[in-house]
Design an enzyme around this catalytic site. Sequence first.
Site, PDB file in Angstrom:
ATOM      1  N   GLY A  83      46.478  39.931  43.646  1.00  0.00           N
ATOM      2  CA  GLY A  83      46.175  39.059  42.518  1.00  0.00           C
ATOM      3  C   GLY A  83      46.440  37.609  42.862  1.00  0.00           C
ATOM      4  O   GLY A  83      47.170  37.294  43.812  1.00  0.00           O
ATOM      5  N   CYS A  84      45.878  36.695  42.072  1.00  0.00           N
ATOM      6  CA  CYS A  84      45.989  35.261  42.374  1.00  0.00           C
ATOM      7  C   CYS A  84      47.406  34.741  42.159  1.00  0.00           C
ATOM      8  O   CYS A  84      47.991  34.123  43.055  1.00  0.00           O
ATOM      9  CB  CYS A  84      44.965  34.470  41.574  1.00  0.00           C
ATOM     10  SG  CYS A  84      44.948  34.828  39.797  1.00  0.00           S
ATOM     11  N   PHE A  85      47.983  34.967  40.974  1.00  0.00           N
ATOM     12  CA  PHE A  85      49.369  34.576  40.755  1.00  0.00           C
ATOM     13  C   PHE A  85      50.280  35.265  41.769  1.00  0.00           C
ATOM     14  O   PHE A  85      51.198  34.653  42.322  1.00  0.00           O
ATOM     15  CB  PHE A  85      49.828  34.960  39.341  1.00  0.00           C
ATOM     16  CG  PHE A  85      49.552  33.938  38.279  1.00  0.00           C
ATOM     17  CD1 PHE A  85      49.930  32.616  38.440  1.00  0.00           C
ATOM     18  CD2 PHE A  85      48.936  34.317  37.092  1.00  0.00           C
ATOM     19  CE1 PHE A  85      49.686  31.677  37.439  1.00  0.00           C
ATOM     20  CE2 PHE A  85      48.701  33.387  36.080  1.00  0.00           C
ATOM     21  CZ  PHE A  85      49.072  32.066  36.260  1.00  0.00           C
ATOM     22  N   ALA A  86      50.035  36.552  41.995  1.00  0.00           N
ATOM     23  CA  ALA A  86      50.876  37.322  42.905  1.00  0.00           C
ATOM     24  C   ALA A  86      50.853  36.740  44.309  1.00  0.00           C
ATOM     25  O   ALA A  86      51.884  36.677  44.990  1.00  0.00           O
ATOM     26  CB  ALA A  86      50.427  38.780  42.927  1.00  0.00           C
TER      27      ALA A  86
END
Length: 323
Positions: A132-135
């Site tokens: 994921g992007c935030f991750a």
Amino acid sequence: MNKIQVGIVGGAGFTGGELLRILIFHPMVNLVFVHSRSQANKAVSEVHTDLFGDTHLRFSEGLSDQIDLLFLCLGHGESQVFLEANPIGAQVKIIDLSQDFRLKASGEDFVYGLPELYRKEIQGAQHIANPGCFATAIQLALLPLAQQESLKNPIHISATTGSTGAGQRWSATTQHSWRANNLSVYKALEHQHLAEIQQSLRAVQAGFDQEISFIPQRGSFARGIFVVLNTKTELSEKELRKRYADYYKTHPFTHLSPTAIDLKQVVNTNKALIYLEKKGDDLVVIAAIDNLLKGASGQAVQNMNLLFGLDETAGLRLKPLAF
């Protein structure tokens, strides 16, 4: 070396569009088909108008098995359903950009596609779950600490994402008139990316059990993620800088900056920039990525390059917007 024969499912959205922009110009890729249920039979450049003059591809209704690699750019929960309804030949490698297979319990045969953590495993994989992007941004900010088992205190994170992070489907909080000159919090302390962040940190630092308080925010811009996290450590700033520099010295896209960073340095690139500040026992780590590139499609192509033995940076030397 022969070109990689590639198919894309879900090519009409933001991540599909970014993937097309990279792969059309990738020197070692031949795009066999771009599938879209909503835009079938339309010219790709009719939907992604910036590609007018760059491709004559049309969105397809059907699939072809004459490919080496399939990218899945579907919504969360849709990739698993698609693969159950459309069995893919065992010879075809898969890179899934949804969250469906990121956790081990749901994707036992998928390798988690964060090259800065699992490069060797990615190189030998058949199926990859793109992070994921935030991750991605948060893990890159923490991995050098976890590697040395230095995450011994609670971690507090505030991170802001652009409107493209919500996908192309319309909602009240994604429209320009609502986002402009605005800032809001959503999914405080319960964002879905927390699980994959914790999974990775536990894989690196055995027994990691510290609380992660994550406050995501919607920003008044289109693309990018800016992360500010705080934790306590007894390590000196000099030692911390060395650990981060050593950890990322073999990774071409992640860099420790000696000076404060800003979002425009990474927008339209596959780079991740990290900056450290230390005051007493308090450590502040700032990280920035483009959510559609290093946080999604760019990282997917980076994983493709590793899968097929190409230069990891092939097709990904992109220019930042700068202004």
